[in-house]
Enzyme design. Structure first.
Site, short mmCIF file in Angstrom:
data_model
loop_
_atom_site.label_atom_id
_atom_site.label_comp_id
_atom_site.label_asym_id
_atom_site.label_seq_id
_atom_site.Cartn_x
_atom_site.Cartn_y
_atom_site.Cartn_z
N ASP A 68 43.69 39.57 -81.46
CA ASP A 68 43.32 38.16 -81.41
C ASP A 68 43.17 37.56 -82.81
OD1 ASP A 68 43.10 38.64 -78.70
OD2 ASP A 68 41.07 37.84 -78.51
N HIS A 72 45.90 31.55 -77.81
CA HIS A 72 44.45 31.76 -78.00
C HIS A 72 43.81 30.45 -78.47
CE1 HIS A 72 40.85 34.06 -78.41
NE2 HIS A 72 40.86 34.20 -79.72
N HIS A 98 40.72 27.36 -82.11
CA HIS A 98 39.68 28.39 -81.94
C HIS A 98 38.29 27.80 -82.17
CE1 HIS A 98 37.74 32.35 -82.09
NE2 HIS A 98 38.86 32.84 -81.59
N HIS A 112 41.49 42.75 -83.53
CA HIS A 112 41.78 41.48 -84.22
C HIS A 112 42.72 41.73 -85.39
CE1 HIS A 112 38.10 40.67 -81.99
NE2 HIS A 112 38.44 39.39 -82.01
ZN ZN Z 1 39.25 34.78 -80.93
#
Ligand code: ZN
Length: 227
Positions: free
Chosen positions: A38, A89, A93, A184
């Site tokens: 991510d 995503h 964010h 991540h």
């Molecule tokens: Zn995230």
């Protein structure tokens, strides 16, 4: 009112299944797990993650932030060209993502869809909410964009944990086919060697998965988008 409070509360539990389909693990039989990254793409971490994946011939899913894809379109292209998937995503964010209304969701999901498709030539099919939280307005927008919500079964907490061994343990202890692992490729914690901890974790993780007979697959090849 009570029902709304319940649904809002449910949205704060990332893996809660009450608000429409939220894929937490890969369906069906098989010996595959889903490896997900991510918050990228990131010029310092993503290329190194891609190199390790290539060395192990592993496939992964990258939940990309639209704004970062606009900044680094070449990295997003590289992700897809290497046989991985670039999914949505959100565009910015936002930390208050779970509190947004319908119009903001349209913008956050739609703009990221455009940015990722423009960079890679492939339209995202899956969506992961920032910090995993959600809100009932999100479902309508997911349907409009034909996106399927996905969360995870195991997370390494590699943005806050500096010890590669601790991250590895969280991901591997009791791992089973169908698990979806969360790491991540941006803004990760640094290990004692000064590098993002994910880069120390990844080669060991992939070696352990291989020795356990588990392969890594792209989520989009196993998860159907509800129509
Ligand atoms: Zn995230």
């Amino acid at each position: 009112l009570a029902n709304h409070a319940l649904l809002t509360g449910a949205g704060l539990v990332p893996r809660c299944p009450w608000l429409g389909t939220n894929w937490r693990r890969l369906p069906g039989p098989g010996n595959a797990v889903g490896l997900t990254f991510d918050d990228g793409p990131d010029p310092h971490t993503t290329p190194a993650v891609l190199d390790v994946l290539a060395a192990f011939d592993a496939r992964a899913t990258f939940f990309c932030v639209g704004q970062k894809v606009e900044r680094h379109p070449g990295l997003a292209r590289r992700i897809v060209a290497a046989g991985h998937a670039a999914e949505n995503h959100s565009h910015r964010h936002r930390l208050d993502f779970s509190l947004l209304g319908p119009r903001r969701y349209e913008c956050e999901l739609g703009t990221a869809q455009q940015a990722i498709e423009a960079a890679t030539g492939e339209r995202p099919r899956l969506f992961r909410a920032p910090a995993g939280v959600r809100n009932p307005f999100l479902d309508r927008e997911l349907q409009r964009q034909q996106l399927q919500l996905v969360s995870w079964t195991r997370r390494g907490f590699d943005t806050v944990t500096r010890s590669p061994q601790m991250v590895l343990q969280r991901l591997l202890r009791g791992i089973a086919p169908g698990d979806i692992l969360l790491l991540h490729d941006a803004a990760g914690a640094r290990a004692s060697d000064g590098r993002p901890v994910v880069l120390s974790v990844l080669p060991q993780l992939l070696a352990m998965l291989r020795s356990s007979g588990l392969s890594t697959v792209r989520l989009r090849d196993h998860i159907q988008v509800a129509s």
